[in-house]
Design a protein around this motif. Sequence first.
Motif, short mmCIF file in Angstrom:
data_model
loop_
_atom_site.label_atom_id
_atom_site.label_comp_id
_atom_site.label_asym_id
_atom_site.label_seq_id
_atom_site.Cartn_x
_atom_site.Cartn_y
_atom_site.Cartn_z
N GLU A 144 -8.25 -59.34 66.38
CA GLU A 144 -8.23 -58.34 66.98
C GLU A 144 -6.98 -57.61 66.75
N ILE A 145 -5.89 -58.33 66.40
CA ILE A 145 -4.63 -57.65 66.37
C ILE A 145 -4.63 -56.83 65.04
N LEU A 146 -5.47 -56.85 64.30
CA LEU A 146 -5.71 -55.98 63.08
C LEU A 146 -6.01 -54.48 63.71
N GLY A 147 -7.05 -54.64 64.63
CA GLY A 147 -7.31 -53.27 64.98
C GLY A 147 -5.95 -52.50 65.55
N PHE A 148 -5.28 -53.21 66.22
CA PHE A 148 -4.13 -52.36 66.72
C PHE A 148 -2.99 -52.21 65.66
N THR A 149 -3.03 -53.04 64.66
CA THR A 149 -2.11 -52.54 63.33
C THR A 149 -2.48 -51.59 62.76
N PHE A 150 -4.14 -51.63 62.55
CA PHE A 150 -4.35 -50.33 61.89
C PHE A 150 -4.55 -48.92 62.68
N LEU A 151 -4.71 -48.96 64.08
CA LEU A 151 -5.01 -47.91 64.73
C LEU A 151 -3.92 -46.75 64.56
N GLY A 152 -2.47 -47.42 64.71
CA GLY A 152 -1.52 -46.42 64.61
C GLY A 152 -1.19 -45.57 63.47
N TRP A 153 -1.63 -46.44 62.31
CA TRP A 153 -1.61 -45.87 60.89
C TRP A 153 -2.74 -45.03 60.70
N LEU A 154 -3.91 -45.27 61.14
CA LEU A 154 -4.83 -44.62 61.22
C LEU A 154 -4.83 -43.15 61.78
N LEU A 155 -4.32 -43.02 62.99
CA LEU A 155 -3.69 -41.86 63.60
C LEU A 155 -2.76 -40.96 62.79
N TYR A 156 -1.97 -41.87 62.14
CA TYR A 156 -0.93 -41.11 61.46
C TYR A 156 -1.58 -40.78 60.41
N PHE A 157 -2.38 -41.13 59.56
CA PHE A 157 -2.86 -40.78 58.36
C PHE A 157 -3.94 -39.67 58.57
#
Length: 160
Positions: A144-157
């Motif tokens: 589940e930590i991958l969801g947090f890891t990718f969320l900020g980058w997803l919003l950024y991109f």
Amino acid sequence: MEYKVLSLNNFYKILFFIGFYISFLILYLSYDITLSPDFEKYYRYFKFYSGDIELTGLEQGHLYYFFTYFITYLTRFQLNTNTLNEIINISLHLSNNILFLIGLIGFYKYLIEKKFNRTYVYLSLILLSYLPAGIQLRLSFKPEILGFTFLGWLLYFLNK
């Protein structure tokens, strides 16, 4: 033109990294991830990557578990500890904190892109590091930590 060595932004940046490091140490010293309820179930991935078993029999993806196994593989050469559990514990803490920090960097870039004040951004990141949900993410052996890891980058991109 005179430069300030320690501006308010640099102070909060230093405070963030020191606070993150201190939280890592506190979490590592106070909790053994190998004693968590799901550790035995997901340890099958470690056996799979080391070649002890041919199939995991689990439905989760491999990205998180391979990353933690790789960190464990690298860590065991650096540590002179007696037990495998100690090596796995520190490597799980390290890999979860690396992933959490990558996620925080993504949120940082997203908030800076949205023109938020850097002081408030750093304070928000410090707060995220100490919120119970952030601590729980860093103390679990789950992807589940991958969801947090990718969320900020997803919003950024997506914002780009």
